[in-house]
Scaffold this active site. Structure first.
Site, PDB file in Angstrom:
ATOM      1  N   ARG A 316       0.836  -1.212   0.000  1.00 42.05           N
ATOM      2  CA  ARG A 316       0.000   0.000   0.000  1.00 42.05           C
ATOM      3  C   ARG A 316       0.867   1.256   0.000  1.00 42.05           C
ATOM      4  O   ARG A 316       0.465   2.293  -0.498  1.00 42.05           O
ATOM      5  CB  ARG A 316      -0.928   0.007   1.219  1.00 42.05           C
ATOM      6  CG  ARG A 316      -2.086  -0.986   1.103  1.00 42.05           C
ATOM      7  CD  ARG A 316      -3.158  -0.732   2.141  1.00 42.05           C
ATOM      8  NE  ARG A 316      -2.690  -0.996   3.474  1.00 42.05           N
ATOM      9  CZ  ARG A 316      -2.799  -2.153   4.106  1.00 42.05           C
ATOM     10  NH1 ARG A 316      -3.384  -3.163   3.506  1.00 42.05           N
ATOM     11  NH2 ARG A 316      -2.343  -2.310   5.320  1.00 42.05           N
ATOM     12  N   SER A 333      -1.995 -16.328   5.841  1.00 42.20           N
ATOM     13  CA  SER A 333      -2.980 -15.451   6.476  1.00 42.20           C
ATOM     14  C   SER A 333      -4.215 -16.194   6.972  1.00 42.20           C
ATOM     15  O   SER A 333      -5.328 -15.739   6.795  1.00 42.20           O
ATOM     16  CB  SER A 333      -3.398 -14.372   5.460  1.00 42.20           C
ATOM     17  OG  SER A 333      -3.924 -13.262   6.127  1.00 42.20           O
ATOM     18  N   ASN A 336      -5.360 -18.486  12.819  1.00 47.83           N
ATOM     19  CA  ASN A 336      -4.930 -19.482  13.823  1.00 47.83           C
ATOM     20  C   ASN A 336      -5.697 -19.343  15.133  1.00 47.83           C
ATOM     21  O   ASN A 336      -5.910 -20.315  15.846  1.00 47.83           O
ATOM     22  CB  ASN A 336      -3.409 -19.506  14.050  1.00 47.83           C
ATOM     23  CG  ASN A 336      -2.769 -18.170  13.915  1.00 47.83           C
ATOM     24  OD1 ASN A 336      -3.463 -17.158  13.916  1.00 47.83           O
ATOM     25  ND2 ASN A 336      -1.453 -18.143  13.791  1.00 47.83           N
ATOM     26  N   CYS A 337      -6.143 -18.101  15.415  1.00 52.11           N
ATOM     27  CA  CYS A 337      -6.895 -17.893  16.657  1.00 52.11           C
ATOM     28  C   CYS A 337      -8.259 -18.602  16.602  1.00 52.11           C
ATOM     29  O   CYS A 337      -8.881 -18.841  17.636  1.00 52.11           O
ATOM     30  CB  CYS A 337      -7.101 -16.400  16.917  1.00 52.11           C
ATOM     31  SG  CYS A 337      -5.557 -15.483  16.851  1.00 52.11           S
ATOM     32  N   ILE A 573      17.711  -6.470   7.759  1.00 47.66           N
ATOM     33  CA  ILE A 573      16.766  -7.530   8.152  1.00 47.66           C
ATOM     34  C   ILE A 573      15.900  -7.038   9.311  1.00 47.66           C
ATOM     35  O   ILE A 573      16.404  -6.624  10.352  1.00 47.66           O
ATOM     36  CB  ILE A 573      17.501  -8.828   8.550  1.00 47.66           C
ATOM     37  CG1 ILE A 573      18.444  -9.275   7.428  1.00 47.66           C
ATOM     38  CG2 ILE A 573      16.501  -9.917   8.895  1.00 47.66           C
ATOM     39  CD1 ILE A 573      19.209 -10.542   7.713  1.00 47.66           C
ATOM     40  N   TYR A 721     -23.416   5.001  29.074  1.00 41.83           N
ATOM     41  CA  TYR A 721     -24.287   4.299  30.028  1.00 41.83           C
ATOM     42  C   TYR A 721     -25.730   4.279  29.571  1.00 41.83           C
ATOM     43  O   TYR A 721     -26.296   5.296  29.176  1.00 41.83           O
ATOM     44  CB  TYR A 721     -24.205   4.949  31.422  1.00 41.83           C
ATOM     45  CG  TYR A 721     -25.404   4.581  32.279  1.00 41.83           C
ATOM     46  CD1 TYR A 721     -25.630   3.244  32.634  1.00 41.83           C
ATOM     47  CD2 TYR A 721     -26.328   5.537  32.689  1.00 41.83           C
ATOM     48  CE1 TYR A 721     -26.748   2.883  33.374  1.00 41.83           C
ATOM     49  CE2 TYR A 721     -27.449   5.190  33.431  1.00 41.83           C
ATOM     50  CZ  TYR A 721     -27.651   3.857  33.764  1.00 41.83           C
ATOM     51  OH  TYR A 721     -28.756   3.491  34.478  1.00 41.83           O
TER      52      TYR A 721
END
Ligand code: FAD
Length: 858
Positions: A316, A333, A336-337, A573, A721
């Site tokens: 991007r 991608s 995994n969660c 790196i 609230y």
């Protein structure tokens, strides 16, 4: 600097001039102009003008068949300048300020610019010299320039035009020549200086001269040679001559001085000076850091949270960089969660786990994704990675300019006996989840042991229960969720029992043994339990094999060491995600905090820095939230057990409010603990266990920690609230009030663990509550009667007061304090007391019965 509309007529004029220099053939002139109109029509105006200039002059050379249309002009001006050289040299040595005189002359030479001018007579040089020597210029930062030269060790001087390069020599002779490298163009473009001109000017005799490998009339880094880019990156100061260099380099974060005459309206507008003005100006975009150029090819290792985020963000920011992403597994991608919930059949469609595919990633982001491709080695010297294609076992190498490592962390598998049994699973990837699902489908297991009570272990316990199995958790510590303080984990222990999950706390696995259809789990205590399958969830280890092989620095925690910009010990790196060592945001020490949010944000930040921005990662505070059956557990910042190991003076408070007003149906109590420093009250950590409303409160606490807010600031927060959602005084405000009362000594407190058998205890709950459970030896006076029964209380020792959750004890303490008693409220009340002593509850019948289920069937 971008291309403006005013540049377009200039391109046409410039190309016609160049065509006329190249050939007398008017047909070619016309072709050139038409070709240039075509180029102008399709150009990307976000690029600096020399990017199109490069294309235009290539076209002209090609159409006219002339390699160097300005060759004669360049010779002419080199010779003219060389004739002037002795006189100019004298002017410098005899002047009061030789450096300034040399700078003025170098800028005078910048008039020899056939990109801007159609014609120039040699005689005009003399005029330019006297004008530049006499003119009082507004924008000459000579002092800063002198200082920058003194402070720098490695100076790169980007020459501009032939002829002018003789003027540059005069300046360079005034500088410490041992520090200087001069760069000229790699091949001819307009009248820009090439190696031939540098030699004519005699520069090669006094400094190192290199060419930049490019034929752009400026410094378009992407088109320069690697060795020039190395020089550029390594230079701690760049002196950039002329308009083309200003146009191409002025947006970079690099220690640079631009030296030029502003010769066209676009440049003068951009700089904010008059046409003809002499400019010696420090780059405004330099922020003092070393970051600078954009790489041409970025290789990313790891295609899930950190790696995929880095790739998408980089694209991007930069359409031109080549991005290659290597992923060892079959998928990129993926969620995994979500894997535990896929096993528990909460997520039913496997494809929903695939957030991106290589094809979609290519289509949207133009990223070369290579799955089933393991990077096996990094050759830092030659900037290459070795890649093993796991589908064919072929290996090949791939070059990089910048490498981003996001290899994640692997589930720990200690070398204990029987660990390789086919009935033992770990969970990291989709194939891992498939393996568990296949086993369940084929073997119909009835009992599962989850080793490890961290968040993956707890999620697996819940989801295996969802699949109808009896589940036991074996945890080495005396609590589940080690990122909570122990008393906060107590309600989890109870809830796990309510959900028929057996717990072996304070016991580790010594080994496994597989019989025909049973797996025996031998515990360190000597106990043996039996099950049909086991899931190892005893934590993760950063994957640092590649980094170690490459000789990158590893931190004390075992993660890859990175700086604030996520750069490893090799400046080309970067590393992100579970594999890196981070700074704990609160504790300010090295930590491993493997979470998806930080990995994603780090990927984005690494990409920003790779793209030449200057963005710092400010540490990880460990904000996490977790569903454990019907409970939600959340934490952020430091725990009490962590703070106790530091010098940070801290205090804590517990509150047990409802998630919303009690009169609206469905209110549930939540347990909140906050930690704050003393005496300021800066929030250091928060932990919450409850049913609803936990997630929104933890995010407010997390934000407060990130912003350095105090408990007094929590009192001031205006939070949303309405009866279904909260209370006029939100639990966040309440935590602030309770903590603020302690700090300003409106309430004196004592904690349960600070009590001993001789302390006087006052229980201010109702008799009915006392009947359901009490602390032995406490005197019961309900809060509303305290004023009438003062004579029953001791005057000579502290009165330690508790109620159910800490509110009534606080009120009683205020009454007693004002009557002269040494009154101390016990924060969190009987609920907190029970939580602290909950190990006893675990010894109850239910816990034992649940465990018995796993002690049969050997
Ligand atoms: P990963 O996402 O693990 O990606 C690393 C990738 O690199 C892997 O796919 C690996 O195959 C690849 N790789 C490694 N070495 C090489 C190599 N040499 N060559 C090529 N490829 C290589 N976090 C939360 O915040 N909330 C949660 O609810 C949560 N739940 C989770 C549940 C499970 C079951 C698991 C396993 C993790 C969970 N996490 C959760 C943690 C979160 O997923 C990680 O923190 C995050 O994915 C880390 O991102 P990463 O890019 O560092 O590593």
């Amino acid at each position: 600097m971008r291309i403006y509309l005013d540049c377009i007529p200039c391109f046409i004029r410039q190309s016609l001039d160049a065509a006329r220099h190249a050939t007398k053939d008017v047909n070619i002139h016309e072709k050139v102009v038409r070709g240039v109109l075509g180029l102008a029509n399709n150009m990307d105006t976000r690029k600096p003008p020399p990017v199109i200039g490069q294309k235009i002059h290539r076209l002209i050379r090609e159409l006219a068949g002339a390699e160097d249309p300005y060759h004669d002009v360049k010779q002419q001006f080199n010779n003219a300048a060389l004739k002037l050289y002795p006189r100019m040299r004298r002017l410098i040595t005899e002047s009061e300020n030789p450096l300034e005189t040399a700078v003025r002359l170098a800028i005078a030479g910048n008039i020899i610019d056939f990109g801007v001018k159609s014609t120039l007579q040699v005689a005009e040089l003399e005029k330019a010299i006297s004008r530049c020597l006499s003119e009082k210029s507004a924008d000459m930062q000579i002092g800063a320039f002198r200082k920058a030269i003194e402070d720098s060790e490695n100076i790169l001087y980007l020459a501009d035009n032939a002829g002018e390069i003789v003027f540059d020599r005069l300046l360079i002779e005034q500088l410490p020549t041992e520090k200087i490298t001069v760069a000229v163009k790699g091949s001819p473009v307009i009248n820009d200086a090439t190696m031939e001109d540098a030699v004519t000017a005699g520069l090669h005799k006094i400094v190192e001269v290199i060419d930049n490998g490019s034929d752009a009339p400026g410094t378009v880094l992407e088109s320069c040679s690697r060795s020039f880019r190395d020089h550029f990156e390594e230079a701690d100061l760049v002196i950039a001559k002329g308009q083309g260099n200003y146009e191409t380099l002025s947006g970079l974060n690099k220690n640079m001085f631009f030296m030029l005459q502003a010769k066209c309206p676009v440049i003068s507008r951009n700089i904010g000076c008059d046409i003809g003005e002499m400019i010696l100006q420090k780059a405004k975009t330099f922020d003092g850091s070393k970051e600078n150029t954009r790489p041409r090819k970025v290789v990313i290792v790891g295609g899930v949270a950190g790696g995929a985020s880095a790739a998408a963000r980089l694209r991007r920011l930069d359409e031109d960089t080549e991005i290659v992403l290597f992923e060892r597994g079959k998928y990129i991608s993926f969620a995994n969660c979500g894997l535990p919930y896929y096993i528990g059949k909460v997520i039913t469609n496997r494809d929903d786990l695939l957030v991106q595919t290589p094809e979609k990633f290519k289509a949207r982001f133009n990223i070369d994704v290579r799955v089933n491709s393991e990077v096996t080695e990094i050759d830092r010297k030659n900037k290459r990675v070795m890649v093993k294609d796991l589908s064919s076992t072929e290996t090949y190498s791939e070059k990089y300019d910048t490498l981003i490592l996001s290899p994640g962390a692997e589930p720990a598998r200690p070398p204990i006996e029987g660990i390789d049994s086919s009935r033992i699973f770990t969970l990291r990837s989709i194939p891992d989840a498939d393996a568990i699902n296949n086993f369940i489908a084929e073997q119909q297991p009835k009992r599962a042991v989850v080793v490890g009570g961290g968040y993956i272990g707890l999620e697996m316990a819940e989801n295996l229960r969802n699949r109808g199995m009896l589940v036991a958790i074996v945890e080495m510590l005396d609590q589940v969720m080690p990122t909570l303080d122990k008393e906060m984990a107590a309600s989890l222990h109870e809830h796990l029992h309510e959900q028929s999950v057996a717990l072996w706390l304070g016991d580790g696995v010594a080994g496994f043994r597989q019989t025909n259809s049973t797996l025996i789990v031998a515990l360190k205590s000597g106990m043996e339990i039996s099950c049909d399958m086991a899931v190892l969830a005893i934590g993760v280890k950063p994957e640092v094999g590649l980094a170690k092989q490459a000789g990158l620095e590893i931190g004390i925690t075992g993660g890859i060491k990175v700086d604030e910009r996520l750069r490893t010990s090799d400046r080309d790196i970067f590393a992100v995600g579970d594999a890196i060592e981070v700074e704990h945001f609160v504790l300010k020490r090295a930590a491993l905090i493997p979470l998806a949010g930080p990995a994603n944000r780090q990927g984005r930040i690494a990409a920003d820095n790779v793209a030449g921005r200057n963005v710092k990662y400010k540490g990880t505070q460990g904000t996490a939230v977790l569903k454990v059956f019907e409970l939600t557990v959340a934490m952020t910042g430091a725990t009490e057990k962590e703070l106790k190991k530091t010098e940070i003076e801290h205090e804590k408070v517990y509150i047990h409010p409802a998630n919303h007003v009690g009169y609206y149906p469905g209110a549930h109590q939540m347990h909140i603990k906050i930690l704050f420093n003393k005496p300021e009250g800066r929030l250091l950590g928060a932990q919450i266990v409850g049913k609803e409303g936990v997630d929104k409160r933890i995010d407010v606490f997390a934000t407060a920690i990130r912003c350095g807010l105090t408990v007094f600031d929590l009192q001031d927060l205006e939070l949303a609230y309405a009866p279904p959602y909260g209370s006029g005084k939100d639990p966040i405000n309440m935590a602030g009030f309770a903590a603020g009362n302690i700090l300003d000594r409106t309430a004196d407190i004592r904690h349960f663990e600070q009590l001993d058998g001789n302390d006087f205890l006052l229980d201010v709950r109702s008799p009915a509550e006392v009947a359901r459970g009490r602390i032995k030896g406490a005197l019961n006076i309900p809060v509303n009667q305290v004023r009438k029964k003062l004579d029953e209380l001791p005057q000579d020792k502290a009165v330690n007061i508790y109620c159910a959750v800490g509110i009534r004890s606080y009120i009683a303490s205020r009454i007693l304090k004002q009557k002269g008693f040494d009154a101390r409220s016990l924060p969190g009340g009987y609920s907190t007391y029970l939580a602290r002593t909950s190990e006893k509850l675990l010894e109850g019948k239910t816990g034992r019965q649940l465990r018995d289920e796993f002690c049969t069937g050997f």
